[in-house]
Design an enzyme around this catalytic site. Structure first.
Site, PDB file in Angstrom:
ATOM      1  N   THR A  98       0.873  -1.174   0.000  1.00 36.32           N
ATOM      2  CA  THR A  98       0.000   0.000   0.000  1.00 36.32           C
ATOM      3  C   THR A  98       0.904   1.216   0.000  1.00 36.32           C
ATOM      4  O   THR A  98       1.589   1.501   0.981  1.00 36.32           O
ATOM      5  CB  THR A  98      -0.928   0.013   1.219  1.00 36.32           C
ATOM      6  OG1 THR A  98      -1.823  -1.102   1.138  1.00 36.32           O
ATOM      7  CG2 THR A  98      -1.758   1.296   1.261  1.00 36.32           C
ATOM      8  N   LYS A 125      -7.280   1.557  -3.399  1.00 37.45           N
ATOM      9  CA  LYS A 125      -6.998   1.181  -2.014  1.00 37.45           C
ATOM     10  C   LYS A 125      -7.237   2.369  -1.087  1.00 37.45           C
ATOM     11  O   LYS A 125      -7.698   2.199   0.054  1.00 37.45           O
ATOM     12  CB  LYS A 125      -5.554   0.685  -1.882  1.00 37.45           C
ATOM     13  CG  LYS A 125      -5.147   0.279  -0.463  1.00 37.45           C
ATOM     14  CD  LYS A 125      -5.983  -0.874   0.081  1.00 37.45           C
ATOM     15  CE  LYS A 125      -5.621  -1.222   1.535  1.00 37.45           C
ATOM     16  NZ  LYS A 125      -4.337  -1.933   1.666  1.00 37.45           N
TER      17      LYS A 125
END
Length: 289
Positions: free
Chosen positions: A98, A173
């Protein structure tokens, strides 16, 4: 038919993900900054390990990463002895970190210049999702590269989707984390209110979880939130890292994220309470301190 794969980063997510690749019949070699972790993985799953990102990537058809942040990602790909030094022409790089959309685009540009493919593919589903092979994978990049990578990613995913060009996976995300932040705060306040009102919070959740208030967080975290135990899943420190990425991107694209910004500050209070490694449901702790 199995492929030759490399996996860089054996944390709580990467370790089981690489294991699923090996168990799916792929030939997997791993690298981890702490070599003992790579050796333990090889002993458990039977794959190989290598001493550097460049060495682990040598000859691989696919190179996967799951590391901490933008700087870690640059180090293991573009740095000295980085994976891009070892990757062969036509190989595909898949990043499960991420990270920011900017670094995803940077990595993509560097990959194309070297004649390799690149997909930013952050994941959702937590440690349990990684261990059970049921992660959600949000991808950005070229369609041809995605079509080649998706069947391999399937080893540890229940959903793999291409959302757009380079950076689209990371942006998706961010949406995921923005939604979770508001959900967990709302659930925390609801349980806290039920307790203060003299209700049985478990009974309340049992009723309302059958209606419009239902969510994954409610189904999977309400009991531990009531009990005040927070050692399940995604840590507050990691959530604050993710929210900082969201808020920085929002400043760039003109989005308004007042709830995400507020919840980020609430998480900073949890950190000051010593809860940096508690899971994200620990937002309720600051209401009950």
């Amino acid at each position: 038919m199995g492929v030759k794969a490399a996996f860089i980063g054996l944390g709580v997510m990467g370790y089981p993900m690489a294991g699923h690749l090996q168990k799916a019949g792929h030939e997997v070699t791993v690298y981890n900054r702490t070599g003992a972790k790579a050796e333990a993985w090889s002993k458990e799953f039977g794959g190989k390990n290598a001493p550097s990102p460049a060495r682990v990537a040598d000859g691989a058809d696919f190179v996967f990463t799951c590391v901490g942040n933008d700087d870690d990602l640059r180090a293991v790909t573009l740095g000295p002895e980085g994976a891009f030094e070892g990757m062969k022409s036509g190989a595909i790089f898949v990043d499960h970190t991420t990270a920011s959309a900017n670094v995803a685009r940077e990595i993509y540009g560097a990959a194309i210049a070297k004649g390799i493919g690149a997909i930013d593919a952050p994941i959702s589903g937590g440690q349990a999702g990684a261990e059970n092979g049921v992660l959600t994978v949000m991808c950005g990049g070229g369609e041809a590269d995605f079509e080649k990578a998706a069947p391999v990613i399937d080893a540890y995913a229940r959903s793999v989707k291409l959302l757009g060009g380079p950076g689209a996976g990371q942006l998706t995300k961010m949406v995921n984390q923005i939604c979770i932040a508001g959900l967990v705060q709302g659930l925390s306040e609801g349980i806290h209110f039920a307790k203060q009102a003299g209700l049985d919070p478990a009974a309340v959740i049992d009723v309302i979880s059958k209606g419009a208030a239902q969510s994954w967080q409610m189904e999977n975290r309400y009991q531990t939130m009531i009990e005040g135990t927070f050692d399940f899943g995604f840590a507050v420190d990691w959530m604050r890292k993710d929210l900082s990425i969201c808020l920085e991107e929002a400043r760039r694209n003109g989005s308004h994220l007042p709830v995400a910004a507020l919840v980020d500050q609430f998480y900073s209070e949890v950190q000051k309470m010593g809860g940096g490694r508690w899971d994200t449901s620990s937002l309720i702790a600051r209401l009950e301190k």
